[in-house]
Design an enzyme around this catalytic site. Structure first.
Site, PDB file in Angstrom:
ATOM      1  N   THR A 100       0.861  -1.180   0.000  1.00  6.95           N
ATOM      2  CA  THR A 100       0.000   0.000   0.000  1.00  6.95           C
ATOM      3  C   THR A 100       0.895   1.226   0.000  1.00  6.95           C
ATOM      4  O   THR A 100       1.896   1.261   0.720  1.00  6.95           O
ATOM      5  CB  THR A 100      -0.958  -0.017   1.209  1.00  6.95           C
ATOM      6  OG1 THR A 100      -1.706   1.185   1.217  1.00  6.95           O
ATOM      7  CG2 THR A 100      -0.255  -0.166   2.541  1.00  6.95           C
ATOM      8  N   GLU A 116      -4.791  -2.678   4.713  1.00  3.01           N
ATOM      9  CA  GLU A 116      -4.389  -3.283   5.994  1.00  3.01           C
ATOM     10  C   GLU A 116      -5.513  -4.109   6.617  1.00  3.01           C
ATOM     11  O   GLU A 116      -5.291  -4.805   7.609  1.00  3.01           O
ATOM     12  CB  GLU A 116      -3.977  -2.180   6.989  1.00  3.01           C
ATOM     13  CG  GLU A 116      -2.667  -1.487   6.667  1.00  3.01           C
ATOM     14  CD  GLU A 116      -2.820  -0.309   5.710  1.00  3.01           C
ATOM     15  OE1 GLU A 116      -3.844  -0.250   4.990  1.00  3.01           O
ATOM     16  OE2 GLU A 116      -1.923   0.540   5.684  1.00  3.01           O
ATOM     17  N   LYS A 132      -7.834  22.506   8.467  1.00  2.60           N
ATOM     18  CA  LYS A 132      -7.765  23.073   9.811  1.00  2.60           C
ATOM     19  C   LYS A 132      -7.874  24.587   9.690  1.00  2.60           C
ATOM     20  O   LYS A 132      -6.926  25.259   9.312  1.00  2.60           O
ATOM     21  CB  LYS A 132      -6.470  22.644  10.494  1.00  2.60           C
ATOM     22  CG  LYS A 132      -6.449  21.126  10.642  1.00  2.60           C
ATOM     23  CD  LYS A 132      -5.275  20.609  11.422  1.00  2.60           C
ATOM     24  CE  LYS A 132      -5.399  19.112  11.575  1.00  2.60           C
ATOM     25  NZ  LYS A 132      -4.523  18.345  10.710  1.00  2.60           N
ATOM     26  N   TRP A 149     -11.928  22.041  12.663  1.00  4.68           N
ATOM     27  CA  TRP A 149     -11.747  21.132  11.529  1.00  4.68           C
ATOM     28  C   TRP A 149     -12.932  21.223  10.571  1.00  4.68           C
ATOM     29  O   TRP A 149     -14.090  21.271  10.992  1.00  4.68           O
ATOM     30  CB  TRP A 149     -11.619  19.684  12.008  1.00  4.68           C
ATOM     31  CG  TRP A 149     -10.301  19.393  12.678  1.00  4.68           C
ATOM     32  CD1 TRP A 149      -9.349  20.303  13.049  1.00  4.68           C
ATOM     33  CD2 TRP A 149      -9.807  18.109  13.051  1.00  4.68           C
ATOM     34  NE1 TRP A 149      -8.288  19.677  13.629  1.00  4.68           N
ATOM     35  CE2 TRP A 149      -8.535  18.322  13.654  1.00  4.68           C
ATOM     36  CE3 TRP A 149     -10.294  16.817  12.947  1.00  4.68           C
ATOM     37  CZ2 TRP A 149      -7.765  17.266  14.139  1.00  4.68           C
ATOM     38  CZ3 TRP A 149      -9.528  15.765  13.432  1.00  4.68           C
ATOM     39  CH2 TRP A 149      -8.263  15.999  14.021  1.00  4.68           C
TER      40      TRP A 149
HETATM   41  P1  AMP Z   1      -6.488   1.582   0.473  1.00 10.75           P
HETATM   42  O1  AMP Z   1      -5.673   0.869   1.453  1.00 10.75           O
HETATM   43  O2  AMP Z   1      -5.713   2.037  -0.730  1.00 10.75           O
HETATM   44  O3  AMP Z   1      -7.698   0.820   0.096  1.00 10.75           O
HETATM   45  O4  AMP Z   1      -6.970   2.947   1.160  1.00 10.75           O
HETATM   46  C1  AMP Z   1      -7.672   2.952   2.371  1.00 10.75           C
HETATM   47  C2  AMP Z   1      -8.190   4.318   2.650  1.00 10.75           C
HETATM   48  O5  AMP Z   1      -9.145   4.710   1.684  1.00 10.75           O
HETATM   49  C3  AMP Z   1      -8.938   4.437   3.956  1.00 10.75           C
HETATM   50  O6  AMP Z   1      -8.079   4.581   5.046  1.00 10.75           O
HETATM   51  C4  AMP Z   1      -9.791   5.672   3.728  1.00 10.75           C
HETATM   52  O7  AMP Z   1      -9.062   6.868   3.927  1.00 10.75           O
HETATM   53  C5  AMP Z   1     -10.119   5.558   2.271  1.00 10.75           C
HETATM   54  N1  AMP Z   1     -11.463   4.971   2.107  1.00 10.75           N
HETATM   55  C6  AMP Z   1     -11.778   3.700   1.829  1.00 10.75           C
HETATM   56  N2  AMP Z   1     -13.117   3.551   1.730  1.00 10.75           N
HETATM   57  C7  AMP Z   1     -13.666   4.764   1.961  1.00 10.75           C
HETATM   58  C8  AMP Z   1     -15.000   5.279   2.022  1.00 10.75           C
HETATM   59  N3  AMP Z   1     -16.058   4.506   1.776  1.00 10.75           N
HETATM   60  N4  AMP Z   1     -15.154   6.576   2.329  1.00 10.75           N
HETATM   61  C9  AMP Z   1     -14.100   7.381   2.569  1.00 10.75           C
HETATM   62  N5  AMP Z   1     -12.831   6.963   2.518  1.00 10.75           N
HETATM   63  C10 AMP Z   1     -12.606   5.674   2.218  1.00 10.75           C
END
Ligand code: AMP
Length: 541
Positions: free
Chosen positions: A185, A330, A438, A443
């Site tokens: 990742t 993760e 911010k 926020w």
């Molecule tokens: P990844 O590991 O590339 O799948 O990225 C994970 C991250 O994507 C999460 O920690 C979130 O910040 C974002 N994410 C995943 N699903 C959503 C969702 N439904 N709404 C907002 N952010 C999301």
């Protein structure tokens, strides 16, 4: 006193063996990267995966060895998933959209012994091979007549290798905690980090993700993973489909609206899953060509926040239920999905709408908590927001070959997301902690502001970032791609926010652009956008 139950290990190979035996004639359909459609069944996939396990043995691959893939969603990639993990090696999916230097870093860090690749990556492999001296062989996913002319050392042909082996192979049984697959990742800083899944975590995730309030997968479904197999194992769908016996439709690299639409209609797809960018493409194709969806019942949208306008459009115009989902590499990746409860049916429409925009409830097994800056737990009242922490049997306990990462403490993983949790357990992401704006010590949620912008009929895509402000530290800046042939002014867009958010949340300015940068997994890249707009200054500030 111990229970008197059999201690059979949870094996990934068991999923395909089950599908092969009980859904042997259920189809797996693939659109191939080189063109054309391939069709076969779980029975065939099980046979060929066993042949492939023998190929791996003949190449000298043993337990724990890493095998890389640079490949789209196809039946061959599916076979690699099962054969590699099934014979106790580790399937390492690499995202081909990364920069070549990052790919080389990842393949070297993982110490991949062999890499399987789709033909359209042949020139990439040619450039990559000299940078990856540890890779002993490169396997082209094709038949002998399609072999690439590129100068690739130790090049093998997938179908040739398979043809030389019988399917006389019994899947070995071993400790379910054995590593099964690896996915890197990309954080916003530093090198990509490896998440190492196990057989146990993968099978438990497949069970949990198939539940009715999760993906609701069944043998009556036809499922198309519109999320690539190099993005967190296509969100576990290749496993959940085998577990439930759902028909599986693999789109190859063809993820544009027109290609997805034709596959949906031709194959009778009932459920699909992908990031919002993919669904934006499909929506525009449907609306632009006045089309309807005749078989799709559910679309899972996750990976980034699903804009409310998109959820409504699929529901109201196309009769498709959107399941908003949240997860992370993760977390294998599923953490929460938005499935309503009985008591929600009688709520006023506006209230129901407010709930279904949330990222949803955790699947049993995933525990969530939110904490303030000092690590104190915050109430689950739907109002307080703080850093989101998770733990569970399919959440990683540490990155591969990395020590002492600050994200792992006291048995919890710090997600880097900021969220609220309501008394019914519905979690809502207000931001990535790095993206939250911010302003004057308070926020502002960039996601909320983006959701409002994309609800405007002339807006195709929108991003909100915090731009430096001499008085307030940061103020929201809206960056918009207009829909083709549509016009809207800065002032009209800013007026659109009135009454929808507190006045001090309304962006200070709007910039119109032709396109927005995306990451290798199709999400908006705020990092690149901030970089692009580094020199931006609010006028008069
Ligand atoms: P990844 O590991 O590339 O799948 O990225 C994970 C991250 O994507 C999460 O920690 C979130 O910040 C974002 N994410 C995943 N699903 C959503 C969702 N439904 N709404 C907002 N952010 C999301």
């Amino acid at each position: 006193m111990q229970g008197l139950m059999m201690n059979r290990p949870l094996m990934i190979s068991g999923l395909l063996q089950h599908a092969g035996q009980n859904h042997g004639d259920t189809e797996i359909v693939s659109r191939l990267p080189v063109g054309g459609t391939h069709r076969y069944t779980y029975g065939d996939a099980h046979r060929r995966s066993r042949q492939l396990a023998r190929v791996l043995l003949s190449l000298g691959v043993g337990p724990g060895d890493r095998i890389g893939t640079l490949a789209w969603n196809t039946h061959r990639h599916f076979e690699i998933y099962y054969a590699v993990s099934g014979m106790a090696a580790i399937c390492h999916t690499i995202n081909p959209r990364l920069f070549p230097e990052q790919i080389a870093y990842i393949a070297n860090h993982a110490e991949d012994r062999f890499v399987f690749f789709d033909l359209n990556f042949a020139s990439l492999i040619e450039a990559l091979a000299p940078q990856c001296p540890g890779v002993e062989g490169w396997v082209a996913l094709c038949s002998p007549d399609q072999m690439p002319g590129a100068a690739i050392p130790n090049l093998h042909c997938y179908e040739d290798l398979l043809a030389a082996q019988s399917d006389d192979y019994e899947w070995p049984q071993f400790d379910e905690n054995t590593a099964s697959s690896l996915c890197y990742t990309s954080g916003t800083t530093g090198n990509p980090k490896g998440v190492l899944y196990s057989h146990r975590s993968t099978v438990l995730h497949a069970y949990g993700s198939s539940l009715p309030d999760s993906l609701g997968a069944s043998a009556c479904d036809c499922i198309l993973p519109a999320v690539p197999m190099f993005h967190v194992n296509a969100w576990g769908l290749p496993y959940a489909c085998a577990l439930t016996g759902a028909k599986l439709v693999m789109p190859g690299p063809h993820l544009d609206g027109a290609s997805l639409y034709s596959l949906f209609e031709e194959e009778g797809v009932t459920m699909s899953a992908g990031v919002p960018t993919i669904w934006l493409g499909l929506l525009q194709h449907l609306q632009g060509n006045k089309l309807t969806l005749s078989t799709v019942k559910r679309l899972v949208i996750g990976g980034s926040a699903a804009p409310p306008a998109m959820i409504r459009a699929f529901d109201e115009q196309f009769g498709v239920a959107v399941i908003h989902a949240w997860g992370m590499t993760e977390m294998s990746p599923l953490g929460t999905l938005n499935a309503g409860k009985n008591k929600h049916h009688t709520l006023p429409a506006e209230e129901r709408d407010r709930i279904r925009l949330k990222q949803g409830r955790s699947i049993f097994g995933v525990e969530l908590k939110i904490v303030d800056g000092d690590g104190n737990a915050l109430p689950h009242d739907g109002e307080a927001f703080g850093d989101l922490l998770v733990r569970g049997p399919w959440v990683t306990s540490g990155y591969y070959k990395a020590e002492g990462d600050d994200a792992f403490r006291d048995g919890w993983f710090r997600t880097g997301d900021v969220a609220t949790i309501d008394p019914d357990g519905f979690m809502q992401i207000t931001d990535r902690s790095k993206d939250v704006i911010k302003s004057g010590g308070e926020w502002i949620s960039s996601i909320d502001l983006e959701n409002i912008a994309v609800a405007h009929p002339a807006v195709g895509e929108a991003a909100v970032i915090g731009a430096a402000h001499p008085k307030w530290d940061e103020r929201p800046l809206l960056v918009v791609v207009r829909k083709a042939g549509q016009d809207v002014s800065r002032d009209e867009l800013l007026a659109f926010y009135e009454g929808k958010v507190a006045k001090w949340w309304i962006p200070d300015d709007v910039i119109f652009v032709d396109d927005l940068p995306h990451t290798a997994t199709g999400k908006l890249s705020k990092l690149q956008l901030r970089e692009r707009l580094r020199d931006y200054r609010f006028s008069g500030a």
